[in-house]
Design an enzyme around this catalytic site. Sequence first.
Site, mmCIF file in Angstrom:
data_model
loop_
_atom_site.group_PDB
_atom_site.id
_atom_site.type_symbol
_atom_site.label_atom_id
_atom_site.label_comp_id
_atom_site.label_asym_id
_atom_site.label_seq_id
_atom_site.Cartn_x
_atom_site.Cartn_y
_atom_site.Cartn_z
ATOM 1 N N HIS A 83 -8.853 27.946 7.090
ATOM 2 C CA HIS A 83 -7.672 27.744 6.241
ATOM 3 C C HIS A 83 -6.829 29.017 6.106
ATOM 4 O O HIS A 83 -5.690 28.958 5.651
ATOM 5 C CB HIS A 83 -8.082 27.288 4.834
ATOM 6 C CG HIS A 83 -8.756 25.951 4.799
ATOM 7 N ND1 HIS A 83 -8.200 24.825 5.360
ATOM 8 C CD2 HIS A 83 -9.943 25.564 4.254
ATOM 9 C CE1 HIS A 83 -9.027 23.803 5.167
ATOM 10 N NE2 HIS A 83 -10.087 24.224 4.510
ATOM 11 N N TYR B 169 -21.265 21.900 1.970
ATOM 12 C CA TYR B 169 -21.574 22.251 0.583
ATOM 13 C C TYR B 169 -22.736 21.475 -0.008
ATOM 14 O O TYR B 169 -23.088 21.689 -1.159
ATOM 15 C CB TYR B 169 -20.312 22.097 -0.275
ATOM 16 C CG TYR B 169 -19.160 22.863 0.339
ATOM 17 C CD1 TYR B 169 -19.112 24.249 0.248
ATOM 18 C CD2 TYR B 169 -18.176 22.216 1.077
ATOM 19 C CE1 TYR B 169 -18.096 24.973 0.858
ATOM 20 C CE2 TYR B 169 -17.155 22.920 1.691
ATOM 21 C CZ TYR B 169 -17.121 24.303 1.577
ATOM 22 O OH TYR B 169 -16.130 25.012 2.200
#
Length: 684
Positions: free
Chosen positions: A135, A308
């Site tokens: 990102h 995650y």
Amino acid sequence: MGTALVYHEDMTAARLLWEDPECEIECPQRLTAALEGLQQRGLEQRCLRLVAREASEAELGLVHSPEYVALLRGTQALGTQELQALSGQYDAVYFHPRTFHCARLAVGAALQLVDAVMTGAVRNGLALVRPPGHHSQRAAANGFCVFNSVAIAARHAKQKHGLHRVLIVDWDVHHGQGTQYIFEDDPRANTDAPWLQVGMGNADYMAAFLHVLLPLAFERGTEPLGVRRVSLEDPLPFAAAPAPLLPRPTWPCLQFDPELVLVSAGFDSAIGDPEGQMQATPECFAHLTQLLQVLADGRVCAVLEGGYHLESLSQSVCMMVQALLGDPAPPLSGPMVPHGSALESIQSVRAAQAPYWMSLQQQGAAPVLSPSTCSPEGKPSPLLPWGPEFKAAATQTMAALSSLLDKLCLNPTPPVRTAVALTAPDAALVLPPGVLCQERSALPEEMQAWARPHKALAQDKALTALGKVLYLLDRLLDGQVSSGIAATPAPATAATLDVAIRCGLSHGAQRLLCVAVGQLDRPPDLTDDGRNLWLNIGGKEAAAPSTFHVCVPLPGTTGGFLNCVLALVLPLAYSFQPDLVLVALGPAHGLRDPQAALLTALLRGPAGGRVLALIDEESTPQLVGVLARVLHGEAPPSLGPFSMASPEDMQALMRLRGPLEPQWKMLQVAGEAGVGVVRLRVSA
């Protein structure tokens, strides 16, 4: 040449210093859980361990502005309140006094991996890093990402190693807009496949690879591309208006055929992850990795991005590393039926890219679908993270994940990965280390019983060869051997194949796929009972074709061969989900050694690596050696000069696919018109 694992424990130093529910999931335990998983499964010990170094500021400058690098350097001296204030200027980012050091290590790990692969020290590898990077933009942090490790690695590979074509594959569930923006000065360097809803699973990811990524990656034309980025994006809002397709200039024919593959390996696309809400199981990433290993002579550098759910992340990383090491991938779980929304996305991407890629033009990419006229209320909506519906779905997902992980642990790598059974030793044959030369035969009475219906097996030489085939087949089916190669006299090839099919089905294989190349007739007593699928390439047309009896002409060009494999053979194989694959190369089969190697390598996936290749005993030692290497997990050799498929070959392929699609869903490349919303961004 082996697999590198690049890591440094200092990358666990950065952590969240204040309360922030959005950022707390990017924690040091992500790295420690992944590393512990690799250690517990004995995978770390099999890798070449490299200690990550810090990237220099000059290396960071390959992508990032000097001002941004200086800003991050200054965070080392800031207090907690100042760090929190600076973090608030970016979206989903937190800074720590050790962030600059950790992020430089993450970039340095990626650069070390590229250097190790490009210098031949290793074949491939994984950089186990945090913070993630895809990102991150030229002058901005975003989405937990600080420096864009993969983008810097691509520039580094071109600058230091003189590469011209680098493929970046991003399977993180979130759109790696940072990588896109960094390379958007090249209007041909982005291809995005946005998912239209959550819940995409194994079949959807495999379909995107087979019908979008691999055709573009293999194609070679007249104009080179510097860096190509292909990503599978996060789901888009169902009520979103479709983005307009921006005009682009027309090129005669683009080429890729990468010299290096970089993977933004984000595992928030794995089942159980709270961010992704997807259903790709850990073994899916082994299959995706295997598909990428047939490119660029196997030079694959993976860099950790998201992920995650600690258990799902750990198991997915292990599956990918096993594939990098050459181990067979466990069979994919669940039905191999892509979602309709995934097919819509694939259809729209193929249509948008078809003007620039001959392989997609020849496959008859359908036009982009119009936005649905149905109301958004009539569509399933994405689940809101941690809402009541999501929590209920998460409970079911966790139960499914636990069951999957138990099954994965019950599928260890066989003691012998590859075995070769020849009728006579050949001094010119060189086998890779670890490949067993099988000398034993089946029991005489067993050989006689199976051979009795076939006159071609009456000769001693043919019977001896059959005995070795039967013994090797038993070792495959009882889990002692993963894959094998067996030679047979040319006059007995068809009879030996018939016996191998019948023996495989009677000795435990629930579904058997036979890919016969050349003039090999289907055994007359095989029935379409769903247990066997016969696919003949280059044989005579079937008198009574069916969904379990498929014949296709042997294409005469490299492009035609690739289209046949990617658009027919592999989709059929993954749809059928066989327990065992037989690859039979009949006399005068017509394949060049690299083509036979690529076909065999790709067929390792559908049956969890359980492949038996039957070849003519007159085959060259070079063919036996290259098949042994690809079955052992090495990359197939280059296909050589590229030529596009002929119109006749493509017409034959398209005529064949249509009637088969209702039964074999992985053949489909388009959704139903008017279903869902299609939104595609194409860089201009």
